[in-house]
Scaffold this active site. Structure first.
Site, PDB file in Angstrom:
ATOM      1  CB  CYS A  11      -0.970  -0.041   1.180  1.00 49.15           C
ATOM      2  SG  CYS A  11      -2.393   1.060   0.986  1.00 49.15           S
ATOM      3  CG  HIS A  48      -3.309  -3.810   3.320  1.00 49.06           C
ATOM      4  ND1 HIS A  48      -2.343  -3.151   4.052  1.00 49.06           N
ATOM      5  CD2 HIS A  48      -4.003  -2.846   2.655  1.00 49.06           C
ATOM      6  CE1 HIS A  48      -2.455  -1.843   3.855  1.00 49.06           C
ATOM      7  NE2 HIS A  48      -3.447  -1.628   3.009  1.00 49.06           N
ATOM      8  CD  GLU A  54      -0.563  -5.746   5.672  1.00 48.71           C
ATOM      9  OE1 GLU A  54      -0.883  -4.546   5.796  1.00 48.71           O
ATOM     10  OE2 GLU A  54      -0.407  -6.296   4.567  1.00 48.71           O
TER      11      GLU A  54
END
Length: 229
Positions: A86, A194, A196
């Site tokens: 990002c 994302h 994660e």
């Protein structure tokens, strides 16, 4: 394998990255402040999402000049692994470590929801645990995720297999549905979604785990082959 999670003023996904490494891989991981001038202890550098320096000027434009970025460039040149997520992707493009730029979403609205990505290259160190063409669910949260480059750069990305992920249902107007790319060498990857935030079923998807497992495997394979030689 040792991971660094960079922290800039305005980073807000640093904890997510730290926990993803800790919970998925159980490998050593440190927060590293943007003023750091030595990353030699680390094998993989994660440049997390957020709003570094408030996204003033352009997203990532100020972070690009932080002292730690000279060390990120050095690590990339040495063949170490770098993943920008990002705002981290935006920083890597501003720093010239990845080609192209990220513009305002075509809708001019912040988009925050799950997206489906198609794995375009599973021969990259970050994607070996996926199948080519596999579709994975990874969330986005960005206002400037519209990837753009000129025609010559796009042709080069295609030719060198540097397009790592494409959107299935483009949420932001990105050129050619691009969601993530790599440098020519393949050790630096940037992506707007994302991974994660997709490492546990409680989060709605475990599809992001594959990226972290892939990089650990790449590092181990590299070091095993080096010890044999």
């Amino acid at each position: 394998m040792k991971f660094a999670v960079l922290v800039f003023p305005g980073s807000n996904c640093d904890i997510d990255c730290y926990k993803a490494v800790e919970d998925t891989l159980n490998e050593p991981v440190d927060y590293v402040w943007h003023t750091a001038t030595d990353l030699s202890a680390y094998d993989c550098i994660l440049v997390p999402g957020g709003f570094s320096y408030g996204d003033y000027l352009r997203c990532g434009a100020i972070s690009r000049f932080a002292p730690v970025m000279a060390e990120v460039a050095k690590a990339a040149e040495q063949g170490k692994y770098v993943l920008g997520i990002c705002n981290g992707f935006q920083i890597l493009t501003e720093a010239g470590l990845l080609p192209g730029t990220l513009r305002r979403n075509m809708s001019l609205k912040f988009r925050c929801h799950d997206t489906i990505l198609r794995v375009e290259n599973n021969e990259n160190p970050f994607t070996s645990q996926y199948e080519k063409g596999q579709e994975i669910k990874i969330p986005i949260a960005h206002g400037e995720g519209n990837y753009y480059c000129d025609e010559a750069t796009l042709a080069k990305l295609e030719e060198n297999k540097q397009i790592i992920f494409r959107y299935v249902g483009n949420p932001n107007g990105s050129l050619d549905d691009i969601a993530g790319i790599s440098n020519e060498r393949g050790n630096v990857v940037g992506m707007m979604p994302h991974p994660e935030r997709a490492v546990d079923s409680l989060l709605g998807s475990e599809d992001g785990k594959g990226m972290f497992i892939s990089i650990l495997k790449a590092w181990r394979d590299q070091h095993e082959s080096a010890s044999i030689r």
